[in-house]
Structures are given as structure tokens and as C-alpha cells.
Design a protein around this motif. Sequence first.
Motif, PDB file in Angstrom:
ATOM      1  N   VAL A 178      78.816  13.297  30.736  1.00 62.88           N
ATOM      2  CA  VAL A 178      78.021  12.577  31.730  1.00 62.88           C
ATOM      3  C   VAL A 178      77.699  13.573  32.830  1.00 62.88           C
ATOM      4  N   LEU A 179      76.421  13.879  32.972  1.00 64.44           N
ATOM      5  CA  LEU A 179      75.959  14.928  33.886  1.00 64.44           C
ATOM      6  C   LEU A 179      75.001  14.335  34.906  1.00 64.44           C
ATOM      7  N   GLY A 180      74.753  15.079  35.969  1.00 59.36           N
ATOM      8  CA  GLY A 180      73.855  14.616  37.014  1.00 59.36           C
ATOM      9  C   GLY A 180      72.542  15.375  37.026  1.00 59.36           C
ATOM     10  N   GLN A 181      71.449  14.651  37.090  1.00 62.02           N
ATOM     11  CA  GLN A 181      70.133  15.275  37.264  1.00 62.02           C
ATOM     12  C   GLN A 181      70.130  16.083  38.560  1.00 62.02           C
ATOM     13  N   VAL A 227      76.288  24.423  42.293  1.00 55.78           N
ATOM     14  CA  VAL A 227      76.121  24.099  40.872  1.00 55.78           C
ATOM     15  C   VAL A 227      74.877  24.839  40.380  1.00 55.78           C
ATOM     16  N   PRO A 228      74.996  25.641  39.317  1.00 57.72           N
ATOM     17  CA  PRO A 228      73.824  26.388  38.828  1.00 57.72           C
ATOM     18  C   PRO A 228      72.634  25.479  38.564  1.00 57.72           C
ATOM     19  N   GLY A 229      71.449  25.967  38.876  1.00 61.98           N
ATOM     20  CA  GLY A 229      70.249  25.157  38.731  1.00 61.98           C
ATOM     21  C   GLY A 229      69.970  24.729  37.314  1.00 61.98           C
ATOM     22  N   ASP A 230      70.437  25.491  36.339  1.00 64.22           N
ATOM     23  CA  ASP A 230      70.189  25.147  34.930  1.00 64.22           C
ATOM     24  C   ASP A 230      71.432  24.559  34.275  1.00 64.22           C
ATOM     25  N   PHE A 231      72.313  23.965  35.077  1.00 62.50           N
ATOM     26  CA  PHE A 231      73.606  23.502  34.558  1.00 62.50           C
ATOM     27  C   PHE A 231      73.447  22.477  33.433  1.00 62.50           C
ATOM     28  N   VAL A 232      72.605  21.472  33.618  1.00 67.17           N
ATOM     29  CA  VAL A 232      72.469  20.403  32.635  1.00 67.17           C
ATOM     30  C   VAL A 232      71.963  20.952  31.306  1.00 67.17           C
ATOM     31  N   GLU A 233      70.867  21.702  31.343  1.00 69.65           N
ATOM     32  CA  GLU A 233      70.326  22.211  30.092  1.00 69.65           C
ATOM     33  C   GLU A 233      71.252  23.235  29.436  1.00 69.65           C
ATOM     34  N   ALA A 234      71.957  24.041  30.257  1.00 65.27           N
ATOM     35  CA  ALA A 234      72.894  25.009  29.692  1.00 65.27           C
ATOM     36  C   ALA A 234      74.056  24.314  29.000  1.00 65.27           C
ATOM     37  N   ALA A 235      74.537  23.216  29.587  1.00 63.74           N
ATOM     38  CA  ALA A 235      75.629  22.456  28.966  1.00 63.74           C
ATOM     39  C   ALA A 235      75.169  21.820  27.660  1.00 63.74           C
ATOM     40  N   LEU A 236      73.965  21.284  27.644  1.00 58.67           N
ATOM     41  CA  LEU A 236      73.429  20.661  26.433  1.00 58.67           C
ATOM     42  C   LEU A 236      73.229  21.677  25.314  1.00 58.67           C
ATOM     43  N   LEU A 237      72.568  22.791  25.627  1.00 59.68           N
ATOM     44  CA  LEU A 237      72.263  23.775  24.602  1.00 59.68           C
ATOM     45  C   LEU A 237      73.510  24.546  24.184  1.00 59.68           C
ATOM     46  N   GLY A 238      74.425  24.763  25.124  1.00 66.13           N
ATOM     47  CA  GLY A 238      75.605  25.563  24.822  1.00 66.13           C
ATOM     48  C   GLY A 238      76.666  24.825  24.044  1.00 66.13           C
ATOM     49  N   GLY A 272      76.243  21.726  22.292  1.00 69.82           N
ATOM     50  CA  GLY A 272      75.806  20.932  21.153  1.00 69.82           C
ATOM     51  C   GLY A 272      76.272  19.488  21.217  1.00 69.82           C
ATOM     52  N   LYS A 273      76.882  19.087  22.328  1.00 70.94           N
ATOM     53  CA  LYS A 273      77.376  17.727  22.496  1.00 70.94           C
ATOM     54  C   LYS A 273      76.331  16.867  23.194  1.00 70.94           C
ATOM     55  N   PRO A 274      76.325  15.553  22.923  1.00 73.97           N
ATOM     56  CA  PRO A 274      75.370  14.687  23.623  1.00 73.97           C
ATOM     57  C   PRO A 274      75.731  14.555  25.091  1.00 73.97           C
ATOM     58  N   ALA A 275      74.718  14.315  25.895  1.00 69.35           N
ATOM     59  CA  ALA A 275      74.926  14.129  27.331  1.00 69.35           C
ATOM     60  C   ALA A 275      74.156  12.917  27.803  1.00 69.35           C
ATOM     61  N   LEU A 276      74.746  12.193  28.720  1.00 70.71           N
ATOM     62  CA  LEU A 276      74.069  11.104  29.405  1.00 70.71           C
ATOM     63  C   LEU A 276      73.803  11.599  30.818  1.00 70.71           C
ATOM     64  N   ILE A 277      72.519  11.792  31.128  1.00 71.87           N
ATOM     65  CA  ILE A 277      72.125  12.372  32.425  1.00 71.87           C
ATOM     66  C   ILE A 277      71.786  11.244  33.383  1.00 71.87           C
ATOM     67  N   VAL A 302      69.307   9.070  30.846  1.00 71.14           N
ATOM     68  CA  VAL A 302      68.743   9.601  29.606  1.00 71.14           C
ATOM     69  C   VAL A 302      69.887  10.135  28.738  1.00 71.14           C
ATOM     70  N   TRP A 303      69.913   9.686  27.487  1.00 68.03           N
ATOM     71  CA  TRP A 303      70.879  10.196  26.500  1.00 68.03           C
ATOM     72  C   TRP A 303      70.183  11.274  25.706  1.00 68.03           C
ATOM     73  N   MET A 304      70.686  12.508  25.787  1.00 69.27           N
ATOM     74  CA  MET A 304      70.066  13.638  25.091  1.00 69.27           C
ATOM     75  C   MET A 304      71.074  14.331  24.185  1.00 69.27           C
TER      76      MET A 304
END
Length: 278
Positions: free
Chosen positions: A112-115, A126-137, A139-144, A274-276
Motif C-alpha cells: 500500500v503506497l502513497g501517490q 521520499v524519492p520522487g520515483d518511489f512508487v514506480e520503482a517499488a512496483l517495477l523492482g 514485481g508485487k501488486p500495489a494499491l496506490i 488504483v491497484w497496479m
Amino acid sequence: MRTLPSILVHLDGTVRAETRLRFAHQLAQAHGSALTGFFAVAPPVLPALALPGGLPAMPMRGPVDPDHRARALATFERALQDSTVRSDWQELRGEPVVEAFVRRALTADLMVLGQRDPFDATGFDVPGDFVEAALLGSGKPALIVPFAGEPPARLRTVLVAWRSTREAASALATATPVLCGATQLHLVCAAEDGPGDPLSGMAAVRDCLRMRGIERVHEHGLVEARNPGKALLSLAAEVGADLIVMGCYGHSRARELVLGGVTRTVLESATLPVWMAH
């Protein structure tokens, strides 16, 4: 029915961390999940100092903001003090923030991440690309969770954005516990690259949902091709969606994360959870 055994929620020093934690807690209660609050921020880089012997100046890492840690810990303890949800507090110990969070997320079932809020100065660590880096790095689903407004307590109306890709299939499969609890499910299809009918996969999606006990699906055909990200968000508002489920498209290139247009638009502009999955 699939469950969510464990949820990992990212905590930082922002005010929205409490909203994010409350939302994650509601999910954990609904699905019998263990909940881990993970405080992860990057220490600031101090101005470069000249070194003796004519060596080049080197930037130095400062300490993590103690007020941010104290605020996050107090929020966690306050939210979970009377809860029956199994919970755990964890935090970084000086490691690179993205790499450490990704490593921890590998054994979680949902992040569960924050936009990112570009106007919130308290989120500077918090790094500006934190959400996308966590998703791509990971491979786990995230609820933003969006940076404004209050997310719904119950995810009753869900919009699934389908595309015949591994990412969309992963999002659909991992979101099954939430989809089974919804009262309305909407399905929209994205345009495909190359030959073939992009709508041909919708029958297969209907069958997939039916096997999970979801019988009634409202179909909306193809999403607007000229600005699909904006069109998807407009459709979500039109149907009163509480959640969007979609694939996350992107890759890393020379230390830069390159996202697909729809993914970036939704990450930046969504006003609902958003569930990604990547």
C-alpha cells in the motif's frame, strides 16, 4: 477465493501517511491480513565539504529527520493500539530507501503506497520515483492511495482496465479478493499494438471472473485511444468507481524509470485508489 495473507504499507513523515495506514488497516481487517508498517525515507544529502590533501569535495548523508520518524511511529501506534489485526513496525537502518523497500516487499502479498504530492514539502525525503520503482523492482501488486481526499472504506465499485498482457493479467489475478467483495464490476479494454481485435480477450476475462464467482460484469468496450489515461480516469468517475485495477507498464533504462503513458497519467492524476501490478 484467494486471500491477502500480508500487507506492507509504506510510512513516511507526511500527513497522508495516516490516511494510507488507515486504508491498509481496513483492508487487513476485511481480509484477515497481517499488516506491516514500514518507515522508509531517504536521509538528506548535506552540502559537499572540501577534504584535506586537495581531494575533491564529497557530499555527505545527513540523519533521517527524527520528527518524521516520531510522527510515523506515533501514527502507527495510535491506529493499531486497539486493533485485533496482527501488526508489526519496521524501519530502515541507513540502507538505500528504494532497494531496501523492494527487498522487504518481495515477501509481502500487497504493497500500500502513497501517490506523490508535488506540493507537500514534508515528502522531500521520499524519492520522487518511489512508487514506480517499488512496483517495477518488486514485481508485487500495489494499491496506490491518492494524495487528496478520503479513500472509501469499502471498495464496492471496481473498474478493471484490461489489456492482453502479463501486467494486466497479474493485476486481475492478485486483485481477486477485492473483486470478489465488490458489488459492481466494470470492464474496459485498452487498444492493442499490432493486428487482432482488442475486444476478443474480453470473453476470456468474463470466464476468468466467472470462475471466481463474479457473474455480472458491465462492459464498456474500448477506452478512448487519443488520451487513454485521461479517458480511463473519466470513465472511473462516470461509473462512480472506488478502485481501478490495471497493469503497470514500464522499464528501467540507464538508471531511469520509463513508464508507459497511461501508467504515468494514472499515477500522477488519479483521485481514487488504483491497484497496479507489473
